[in-house]
Design an enzyme around this catalytic site. Structure first.
Site, PDB file in Angstrom:
ATOM      1  N   HIS A  34       0.846  -1.201   0.000  1.00 13.01           N
ATOM      2  CA  HIS A  34       0.000   0.000   0.000  1.00 13.01           C
ATOM      3  C   HIS A  34       0.880   1.249   0.000  1.00 13.01           C
ATOM      4  CE1 HIS A  34       1.132  -0.449   4.204  1.00 13.01           C
ATOM      5  NE2 HIS A  34       0.970   0.871   4.283  1.00 13.01           N
ATOM      6  N   HIS A 119       5.725   6.384  -0.973  1.00 15.18           N
ATOM      7  CA  HIS A 119       6.539   5.183  -1.101  1.00 15.18           C
ATOM      8  C   HIS A 119       5.674   3.944  -0.896  1.00 15.18           C
ATOM      9  CE1 HIS A 119       6.432   5.702   3.250  1.00 15.18           C
ATOM     10  NE2 HIS A 119       6.683   4.393   3.335  1.00 15.18           N
TER      11      HIS A 119
END
Length: 171
Positions: A34, A119
């Site tokens: 995620h 990220h």
């Protein structure tokens, strides 16, 4: 319960992440991949109920888009301790993140002190692999926000989706 709001990583990017993380030690399971937008910390179910309405309204205001990641590198510093896909936040992602911060402020939830750096954590490789770095183009379709519950477990935390908030379909 410990919670955060993020964007799930789905195929084909999930498959690309799995391939990139092979041999890197402790790889993030595909179901855990995620992009975190906001860490909420410990929250009660009642606190989350009000927030859900605000996040749903936020999602209704934003069209689906694609976020590009162009590096696979140690994160958050040159020494790791993680390997992650990183990239510059696109304008739609910056707007979505700013809107989410407004929602959190409205509900009296704390904002993170560090600046937002998109990220996707691929692995916790250990000392042997932290010099790994490569350039590329990896695309995350951003179609929904998820409210996640996080529980610490060995060797990696587990995540459960508590609610999904679909973004508008781009025209």
């Amino acid at each position: 319960m410990r919670c955060f709001i993020g964007i799930p990583v789905v195929r084909p990017l999930a498959d690309q992440c799995r391939m990139l993380s092979q041999g890197m030690g402790l790889a993030t399971p595909a179901a855990n991949l995620h992009l975190t937008l906001a860490f909420l910390g410990e929250q009660s179910a009642s606190d989350l109920n009000g927030l859900k309405g605000s996040v749903s309204a936020l999602a209704d205001k934003h069209a689906s888009f694609a976020q590009l990641f162009d590096r696979c590198e140690p994160f958050p510093r040159d020494q790791g301790p993680f390997i992650a896909l990183t990239g510059k936040a696109s304008s739609p992602l910056q707007q979505l993140h700013a809107g989410l911060e407004e929602c959190l402020e409205f509900h009296g939830l704390p904002l993170e002190s560090r600046s937002f750096r998109p990220h996707i954590t691929l692995a916790r490789p250990g000392a042997a692999v932290t010099s790994f770095q490569t350039m590329g183009e990896w695309v995350l379709p951003v179609n929904a926000l998820w409210l996640y519950r996080s529980e610490w477990a060995e060797p990696l935390p587990t995540y459960e989706c508590l609610a999904r908030f679909a973004l508008k379909t781009a025209l």
